[in-house]
Design a protein around this motif. Structure first.
Motif, PDB file in Angstrom:
ATOM      1  N   MET A 160       0.937  -1.410   0.141  1.00  0.00           N
ATOM      2  CA  MET A 160      -0.041   0.098   0.142  1.00  0.00           C
ATOM      3  C   MET A 160       1.086   1.483   0.096  1.00  0.00           C
ATOM      4  SD  MET A 160      -2.496  -0.959   2.905  1.00  0.00           S
ATOM      5  CE  MET A 160      -1.637  -0.787   4.052  1.00  0.00           C
ATOM      6  N   PHE A 161       0.113   2.265  -0.679  1.00  0.00           N
ATOM      7  CA  PHE A 161       1.192   3.631  -1.062  1.00  0.00           C
ATOM      8  C   PHE A 161       0.300   4.858   0.127  1.00  0.00           C
ATOM      9  CE2 PHE A 161       2.003   0.925  -4.032  1.00  0.00           C
ATOM     10  CZ  PHE A 161       3.160   1.046  -4.691  1.00  0.00           C
ATOM     11  N   TYR A 162      -0.452   4.710   0.493  1.00  0.00           N
ATOM     12  CA  TYR A 162      -1.071   5.482   1.245  1.00  0.00           C
ATOM     13  C   TYR A 162      -2.058   5.252   2.908  1.00  0.00           C
ATOM     14  CZ  TYR A 162      -1.496   7.215  -3.780  1.00  0.00           C
ATOM     15  OH  TYR A 162      -1.361   7.688  -4.836  1.00  0.00           O
ATOM     16  N   LYS A 163      -1.331   4.057   3.266  1.00  0.00           N
ATOM     17  CA  LYS A 163      -1.672   3.546   4.798  1.00  0.00           C
ATOM     18  C   LYS A 163      -0.048   3.250   4.671  1.00  0.00           C
ATOM     19  CE  LYS A 163      -6.818   2.944   5.033  1.00  0.00           C
ATOM     20  NZ  LYS A 163      -7.905   1.830   4.899  1.00  0.00           N
ATOM     21  N   SER A 164      -0.264   2.788   5.964  1.00  0.00           N
ATOM     22  CA  SER A 164       0.672   1.930   6.523  1.00  0.00           C
ATOM     23  C   SER A 164       0.927   0.094   6.504  1.00  0.00           C
ATOM     24  CB  SER A 164       0.867   2.396   8.175  1.00  0.00           C
ATOM     25  OG  SER A 164       1.970   1.522   9.161  1.00  0.00           O
ATOM     26  N   ASN A 317       3.077  -4.719   5.190  1.00  0.00           N
ATOM     27  CA  ASN A 317       3.351  -3.593   3.738  1.00  0.00           C
ATOM     28  C   ASN A 317       5.298  -3.318   3.632  1.00  0.00           C
ATOM     29  OD1 ASN A 317       3.856  -1.796   1.938  1.00  0.00           O
ATOM     30  ND2 ASN A 317       2.077  -0.299   3.393  1.00  0.00           N
ATOM     31  N   ASP A 320       6.843   0.352   4.423  1.00  0.00           N
ATOM     32  CA  ASP A 320       6.205   1.461   5.056  1.00  0.00           C
ATOM     33  C   ASP A 320       8.041   1.832   5.856  1.00  0.00           C
ATOM     34  OD1 ASP A 320       4.785   2.026   7.906  1.00  0.00           O
ATOM     35  OD2 ASP A 320       6.406   0.238   8.435  1.00  0.00           O
ATOM     36  N   TYR A 323       8.900   4.691   3.030  1.00  0.00           N
ATOM     37  CA  TYR A 323       8.356   5.821   3.525  1.00  0.00           C
ATOM     38  C   TYR A 323       8.855   6.926   5.420  1.00  0.00           C
ATOM     39  CZ  TYR A 323       4.872   6.378  -0.003  1.00  0.00           C
ATOM     40  OH  TYR A 323       4.293   5.588  -1.699  1.00  0.00           O
TER      41      TYR A 323
END
Length: 515
Positions: A160-164, A317, A320, A323
């Protein structure tokens, strides 16, 4: 009946969604060596030391699953929900793919609701019933099965790119099964005679037909289904086991409850490419094959030491770490900031109010050329560094013109050199360069000499009290540096200077009237 099965599935999913799940963030850290096996420590150290761009794959937990649900067969006979259950063991190959080994035991049932031609070939358990009904029967079955499978599972929602971290995991699966099935039929009543369907109307509603058949049959499934090739002699019914290779496909969704436990709902289809799972084949009427579909709920437990293993990788993920590293770098090699300073005065262009001062020109904290005496001529151009304000205005070289007092304009001023008080110049270490502080001192000396053109100057250097080796030469060069500055920078005639060396403070050059 199939609609009831999907209604039950929808209810289970609603219940799971309404209970809520713990939002637990895994403790996985790509810089944590305790989660890395010895076989991958070389890659871990290379990554940590910025020699490699990719972290080492950590150890992760195995998943033990217990499952149960509804089993049905899609075939020539109308299927009814049965039940099944089993156990599984799953291991991640990476963040997307994993392997799962599984055993499933099940019972599936079927009851048709129309008269069909009897099956004659390969044994005929329906012979007595067919004799009573003009060669026609109403097929039914009970299929007991053992299934061992190995499936490849692909997770679709953990990168995922928008959540942890994922809390829900969608997945699809495909694999291979070895299927052992025992198919039995209820062809005789409790007296061992065939069923007589003459009292049942097969033109009414399906529910009414099924209720009438239910009242007629004893549901003992005492007969083996018509035999078919590749049977084995093991199981509950001798010489009536189907041993088949099968293909699995399916999909599911898992809900994380904690780091150790999750609940999943899955739909799995098993295709053995056989037309006898329901004990009846339509032959020329229908060339399709039977298959099984298993709608189940799974309770999955993560196995392993949490101090040495991360959660199964389909719950981690991989974005994580990247990011978090961008937000708060711990490993990245960040270059030292280089701020532009066009004129090299030590004040960056962003804060320099005078970004084009000449090289070496003294500036203040704002990058503006210094003007010590405030005469409007910067120090790097000013030949009279400290000009009294009563001598303003000054010329282009910063030299002021001090007028004679009104009372003395007509007098001829006698020169008395002995009254001149000239300062000393200090040097540090073994330096022979006139510092910026000494430049200001010598500028005032030059101003005094200009005002007293008849006075000469005795420039005295000191070799030190003990006249250390090389001391006289160093003292002499310092004397020359002072005279050079006054002559070249301040325009004082060299003929006005007298040099000498005497014992004394080795770091000092003294100036005194020579007249």
């Amino acid at each position: 009946m199939a609609s009831k099965k999907y209604l039950l599935l929808a209810g289970a999913m609603s219940l799971l969604a309404s209970t809520g799940f713990a939002q637990v963030k895994p403790s996985y850290d790509a810089l944590d060596s305790s989660k890395v096996p010895a076989s991958r420590m070389a890659q871990f150290n290379s990554f940590k030391n910025n020699q490699s761009d990719y972290p080492a794959k950590p150890r992760d937990m195995w998943e033990l699953g217990l499952h149960g649900g509804l089993m049905m067969i899609k075939g020539d006979v109308h299927g009814k929900p049965g039940f099944g259950g089993g156990v599984s063991l799953r291991k991640a190959l990476g963040h997307t793919f994993s392997l799962r080994a599984e055993y499933t035991g099940s019972y599936a049932y079927g009851q048709d609701y129309s008269l069909k031609p009897t099956i004659i070939a390969n044994g005929n358990p329906w012979a007595q019933t067919a004799a009573l009904n003009g060669g026609r029967i109403v097929p039914n079955y009970k299929t007991a099965s053992h299934q061992v499978s190995l499936d490849m599972i692909a997770s679709l929602s953990n990168i995922m790119f928008y959540k942890s971290q994922p809390k829900v995991n969608w997945y699809v699966l495909a694999g291979y099964s070895l299927l052992l099935a025992d198919v039995d039929v209820d062809a005789l009543n409790g007296s061992g005679a065939g069923y007589d369907y003459s009292g049942i109307s097969f033109t009414g509603k399906r529910k009414d037909i099924l209720d009438a058949l239910k009242n007629l049959q004893d549901k003992k499934y005492e007969q083996n289904a018509p035999s078919q090739g590749n049977r084995t002699q093991i199981g509950r019914k001798d010489d009536n086991q189907l041993l088949r290779h099968a293909l699995n496909v399916g999909t599911g969704i898992g809900f994380k409850v904690s780091k150790r436990f999750n609940i999943a709902i899955e739909e799995k289809l098993t295709l053995p490419f056989d037309d006898y799972l329901d004990g009846y084949t339509a032959g020329a009427y229908d060339g399709s094959k039977d298959f099984m579909y298993y709608t189940n709920v799974r309770f999955n437990f993560n196995l392993g030491n949490a101090n040495k293993r991360v959660e199964p990788l389909w719950w981690v993920n991989p974005m994580d770490f990247a990011y978090n590293e961008l937000n708060s770098p711990r490993r990245m090699k960040l270059p030292t900031p280089v701020l532009p300073d066009s004129d090299g005065d030590g004040v960056t262009d962003q804060f320099d109010r005078e970004p084009n001062t000449p090289a070496g020109a003294p500036v203040d904290v704002n990058g503006v050329a210094r003007d010590t005496d405030g005469d409007g001529v910067p120090d790097y151009k000013d030949k009279q560094l400290i000009t009294p304000t009563y001598c303003f205005p000054v010329d282009a070289d910063g030299v002021g013109k001090c007028p004679d007092p009104e009372c003395c304009k007509d007098r001829v001023k006698a020169t008395d050199c002995s009254t001149l008080v000239l300062p000393s110049v200090s040097f540090k270490g073994s330096s022979t360069k006139v510092s910026s502080d000494n430049e200001a001192i010598l500028a005032s000396v030059a101003a005094s000499l200009r005002s007293n053109p008849a006075c000469n100057v005795l420039v005295t250097g000191h070799a030190g009290a003990k006249a250390k080796k090389g001391g006289v030469d160093l003292s002499s060069r310092r004397v020359d540096a002072v005279i050079d500055y006054l002559a070249e920078k301040q325009g004082i005639d060299r003929g006005r200077f007298i040099k000498q060396n005497t014992p004394g403070d080795a770091g000092t050059v003294d100036l005194a009237p020579a007249n």
